[in-house]
Design a protein around this motif. Structure first.
Motif, short mmCIF file in Angstrom:
data_model
loop_
_atom_site.label_atom_id
_atom_site.label_comp_id
_atom_site.label_asym_id
_atom_site.label_seq_id
_atom_site.Cartn_x
_atom_site.Cartn_y
_atom_site.Cartn_z
N MET A 1 0.98 -1.20 0.00
CA MET A 1 0.00 -0.09 -0.19
C MET A 1 0.89 1.24 0.07
O MET A 1 1.78 1.25 0.78
N GLU A 2 0.77 2.24 -0.92
CA GLU A 2 1.38 3.35 -0.85
C GLU A 2 0.73 4.28 -0.07
O GLU A 2 -0.55 4.55 0.01
N VAL A 3 1.65 5.00 0.67
CA VAL A 3 1.00 6.33 1.58
C VAL A 3 1.12 7.53 0.57
O VAL A 3 2.06 7.95 0.19
N HIS A 4 -0.09 8.17 0.37
CA HIS A 4 0.01 9.37 -0.26
C HIS A 4 0.32 10.77 0.33
O HIS A 4 0.74 11.55 0.01
N ASP A 5 -0.46 10.87 1.72
CA ASP A 5 -0.38 11.82 2.34
C ASP A 5 0.43 11.66 3.63
O ASP A 5 0.11 10.96 4.55
N THR A 6 1.73 12.05 3.41
CA THR A 6 2.78 12.15 4.21
C THR A 6 2.84 13.44 5.05
O THR A 6 3.99 13.57 5.83
N THR A 7 1.97 14.23 4.91
CA THR A 7 2.07 15.69 5.91
C THR A 7 1.98 15.41 7.18
O THR A 7 1.24 14.38 7.75
N VAL A 8 2.92 15.98 8.18
CA VAL A 8 3.20 15.67 9.24
C VAL A 8 2.56 16.60 10.04
O VAL A 8 2.75 17.89 9.92
N ARG A 9 1.48 16.38 10.99
CA ARG A 9 1.05 17.45 11.68
C ARG A 9 1.38 17.34 13.08
O ARG A 9 1.80 16.41 13.53
N GLY A 10 0.98 18.70 13.94
CA GLY A 10 1.56 18.82 15.05
C GLY A 10 1.97 20.10 15.62
O GLY A 10 1.40 21.20 14.94
N VAL A 11 2.66 20.32 16.61
CA VAL A 11 2.92 21.64 17.09
C VAL A 11 4.42 21.95 16.55
O VAL A 11 5.37 21.21 17.23
N ASP A 12 4.73 22.97 16.21
CA ASP A 12 5.85 23.59 15.70
C ASP A 12 6.91 22.38 15.07
O ASP A 12 7.97 22.37 15.18
N VAL A 13 6.22 21.85 14.05
CA VAL A 13 6.86 20.54 13.07
C VAL A 13 7.88 21.20 12.30
O VAL A 13 7.61 22.13 11.46
N GLY A 14 9.12 20.75 12.51
CA GLY A 14 10.31 21.20 11.30
C GLY A 14 10.36 20.16 10.48
O GLY A 14 9.32 19.41 10.16
N PRO A 15 11.37 20.64 9.46
CA PRO A 15 11.41 20.03 8.14
C PRO A 15 11.90 18.31 8.40
O PRO A 15 11.53 17.58 7.43
N GLU A 16 12.51 18.04 9.55
CA GLU A 16 12.74 16.93 9.79
C GLU A 16 11.97 16.06 10.64
O GLU A 16 12.27 15.01 11.37
N THR A 17 10.86 16.32 10.87
CA THR A 17 9.56 16.01 11.95
C THR A 17 9.89 16.02 13.33
O THR A 17 9.04 15.65 14.11
N ARG A 18 10.85 17.03 13.56
CA ARG A 18 10.96 17.15 15.16
C ARG A 18 9.66 18.21 15.55
O ARG A 18 9.25 18.86 14.67
N CYS A 19 9.54 18.23 16.80
CA CYS A 19 8.42 19.23 17.14
C CYS A 19 8.55 19.70 18.46
O CYS A 19 9.67 19.72 18.96
#
Length: 115
Positions: A1-19
């Protein structure tokens, strides 16, 4: 299964997914939640921005992409992630081993402090 939406949601999410909650050098993964199928850096981010309670990724779907490497953008199944020994198999970026203390929040039936 391919993942189409890899948008990372959260608080102050940076380009490498730190929050805002986890921003160390190795805090570079985001996890899909079973309740909504969306990626978040941590359960605290889910609590802050989602309108529902978090549910871990279901065991019967451990072969589907559910972990996102924030360094290279690769998606891993839960099985691949758990077998990777805290290193991205695609780009060799180190992952935070401290995440193992929270596995039960993210992966159904996987105990914290898994060895």
């Amino acid at each position: 299964m391919e993942v189409h939406d890899t948008t990372v949601r959260g608080v102050d999410v940076g380009p490498e997914t730190r929050c805002a909650h986890y921003d160390g050098r190795t805090d570079v993964i985001a996890l899909r939640f079973g309740c909504c199928g969306r990626f978040f850096p941590c359960v605290e981010c889910h609590d802050a921005v989602a309108d529902h309670d978090p549910e871990p990724w279901p065991r019967e779907r451990f072969d589907e992409p559910a972990v996102l490497c924030g360094v290279c953008g690769s998606t891993l199944s839960v099985d691949e992630y758990l077998d990777a020994e805290f290193v991205c198999p695609a780009c060799d970026a180190p992952f935070n081993p401290g995440c193992a203390a929270h596995y039960d929040r993210y992966f159904e039936g996987v105990s914290s402090h898994r060895s």
